[in-house]
Write a protein that holds these residues in place. Structure first.
Motif, short mmCIF file in Angstrom:
data_model
loop_
_atom_site.label_atom_id
_atom_site.label_comp_id
_atom_site.label_asym_id
_atom_site.label_seq_id
_atom_site.Cartn_x
_atom_site.Cartn_y
_atom_site.Cartn_z
N THR A 192 0.84 -1.20 0.00
CA THR A 192 0.00 0.00 0.00
C THR A 192 0.87 1.25 0.00
OG1 THR A 192 -1.75 -1.16 1.19
CG2 THR A 192 -1.80 1.26 1.24
N PHE A 193 1.93 1.24 0.81
CA PHE A 193 2.83 2.40 0.86
C PHE A 193 3.47 2.66 -0.50
CE2 PHE A 193 7.43 3.45 1.19
CZ PHE A 193 7.28 4.81 1.39
N ILE A 194 3.96 1.62 -1.15
CA ILE A 194 4.59 1.80 -2.47
C ILE A 194 3.59 2.41 -3.45
CG2 ILE A 194 5.64 0.65 -4.45
CD1 ILE A 194 7.46 0.88 -1.98
N ASN A 195 2.36 1.94 -3.41
CA ASN A 195 1.34 2.51 -4.29
C ASN A 195 1.07 3.97 -3.94
OD1 ASN A 195 -0.84 2.15 -6.35
ND2 ASN A 195 -2.15 2.63 -4.61
N ASP A 196 1.03 4.29 -2.64
CA ASP A 196 0.84 5.68 -2.22
C ASP A 196 1.99 6.56 -2.69
OD1 ASP A 196 -1.51 4.94 -0.98
OD2 ASP A 196 -0.62 4.77 1.02
N ALA A 197 3.22 6.04 -2.60
CA ALA A 197 4.38 6.80 -3.05
C ALA A 197 4.30 7.07 -4.56
CB ALA A 197 5.67 6.06 -2.71
N LYS A 198 3.83 6.11 -5.32
CA LYS A 198 3.68 6.30 -6.76
C LYS A 198 2.62 7.35 -7.06
CE LYS A 198 5.26 1.67 -8.10
NZ LYS A 198 4.86 0.36 -8.68
N LEU A 199 1.54 7.34 -6.29
CA LEU A 199 0.50 8.36 -6.47
C LEU A 199 1.03 9.75 -6.15
CD1 LEU A 199 -2.62 6.58 -4.88
CD2 LEU A 199 -2.22 7.03 -7.31
N ALA A 200 1.83 9.84 -5.08
CA ALA A 200 2.43 11.13 -4.71
C ALA A 200 3.37 11.62 -5.80
CB ALA A 200 3.16 10.99 -3.38
N MET A 201 4.15 10.71 -6.37
CA MET A 201 5.06 11.08 -7.44
C MET A 201 4.29 11.55 -8.67
SD MET A 201 8.08 8.78 -9.22
CE MET A 201 6.93 7.64 -10.00
#
Length: 424
Positions: A192-201
């Motif tokens: 979930t965190f990795i997906n959130d980081a991609k969304l932030a990017m």
């Protein structure tokens, strides 16, 4: 043709000289200095806590003695033998912000602060200056660092948090290094965190000038697991065991989400390629915060996550000021007779060099916030938490509201200038 050739050679020699300056004074390693800032309105003190050595240097290697924005404080490194300034950087801190609140008039508190400088080859003198809201030095500390000191702790050589690269810069030696850090995600929630980081990017690079200069950024996601999901909410009596001990209600403001544990934050990052930090918090509640050259911290699961994380990075990366003001939350951070250092705010005391070149000659200063000037650059009253006496450049901007879809021309100009400072 000959003139162009001469200019090209001169530029190459300048770059070479700057690179030689870095190699003359520094190793490709990082000196991390942990400080404690303490006191109240009447008196402030700075103390050295620990010195740490980490592999790799991911900050600037050019313009070493220059800062693109003044900040609320500066760290200055001088060669001990010659007293030449060989590195300088600016910053802001929660401690200085706290000093603007009434609590600081009667209570004393201490705050952790961590600064990164390139690791020196020879003994250096390091000065930390803290400025008040009149841009005057209110307290200072100078201390000496011998790079051969056996008590400098080694971090990140063998043990480091796992991370993945989200985007590799075109030139990793001349780029801006950003690390997304997990807060309030259990080990089983790292996907979930990795997906959130991609969304932030994706949110960041949907905005100009980041979009057109995307290849100048190197981004990683650091997986720092927490024992519990979420973050603390003191006003509700909720305290969570998380990697960074983040919490809402900072300075008793319900939506102000921060971490005071900066040493823990940098411990998780030790050994990874980072300079600028974006902490993603596993919470649905609205909130966040951004501190120049310290960190940006944003909630990850609120519908307004994307605009908030970009807004807060405007603070932590570029020193952009908040352009909003609310009558019930007025904070006197900007004296009306002092020009703010933030590139997107003005009190009109020293406006030259900001955005006066972008204002049409027929636009009045100050500019009325009417339909006639809705899409025009001007000088609009109400910014920096003050309804009066502090001005912004457009009626709306990403630094004013979450609903506005982009940065205004003034903020875009400041961001582009900063990106070029670090990468050219």
């Amino acid at each position: 043709m000959k003139k162009l050739l001469i200019l090209a050679v001169a530029a190459m020699l300048t770059v070479a000289a700057q690179a030689q300056d870095f190699e003359k004074y520094f190793n490709n390693q990082t000196l991390r200095i942990d400080y404690t800032f303490s006191g109240n309105v009447q008196r402030q003190d700075i103390y050295v806590d620990k010195l740490n050595k980490m592999p790799g240097w991911y900050g600037k290697k050019k313009h070493l003695a220059d800062v693109p924005v003044e900040g609320n404080g500066q760290i200055i490194v001088k060669d001990h033998s010659t007293q030449l300034v060989i590195y300088r950087n600016s910053f802001s801190t929660l401690f200085q912000e706290w000093l603007s609140y009434d609590e600081a008039k009667k209570e004393k508190k201490s705050f952790e602060n961590v600064f990164l400088v390139p690791f020196p080859k020879q003994t250096v003198d390091i000065t930390v200056n803290l400025y008040n809201n009149r841009r005057q030095v209110m307290t200072t500390l100078t201390h000496q660092v011998n790079p051969d000191d056996i008590l400098i702790r080694r971090l990140g050589d063998k043990l480091r948090a796992p991370f993945i690269t989200l985007q590799e810069a075109a030139d990793t030696n001349r780029c801006i290094h950003i690390a997304y850090v997990a807060e309030g995600y259990r080990q089983e929630e790292m996907g979930t965190f990795i997906n959130d980081a991609k969304l932030a990017m994706e949110a960041l690079f949907s905005h100009e000038p980041y979009k057109q200069m995307k290849d100048r950024f190197n981004l990683i996601a650091v997986m720092s697991p927490s024992a519990e999901s979420g973050t603390s909410e003191p006003s509700k009596g909720i305290w969570k065991n998380t990697a960074l001990s983040s919490h809402f209600d900072t300075f008793y403001s319900d939506r102000y989400l921060t971490t005071l544990n900066l040493k823990d934050l940098h411990n998780w990052l030790a050994g990874t390629p980072y300079e600028h930090i974006i902490v993603l918090v596993n919470t649905e509640k609205y909130g966040g915060g951004g501190i120049l050259n310290s960190y940006n911290l944003s909630m990850a699961h609120h519908p307004k996550f994307r605009p908030v994380v970009v807004h807060e990075f405007g603070h932590s990366f570029a020193g952009l000021g908040d352009e909003y003001a609310y009558e019930n939350e007025a904070i006197p951070m900007y004296p009306s007779d002092v020009e703010p250092w933030e590139p997107n705010l003005t009190t009109l005391k020293n406006f030259k060099g900001k955005w006066e070149n972008m204002i049409d000659k027929n636009t009045p200063i100050p500019t009325p916030a009417t339909k006639e000037y809705a899409n025009k650059v001007g000088v609009y009253e109400g910014a920096g938490y003050s309804l009066n006496g502090v001005y912004r450049g457009m009626q709306d901007c990403r630094m004013r509201t979450n609903e506005y879809p982009e940065f205004c021309p003034i903020c875009r100009q400041a961001l582009e200038k900063l990106i070029k400072f670090y990468t050219e």
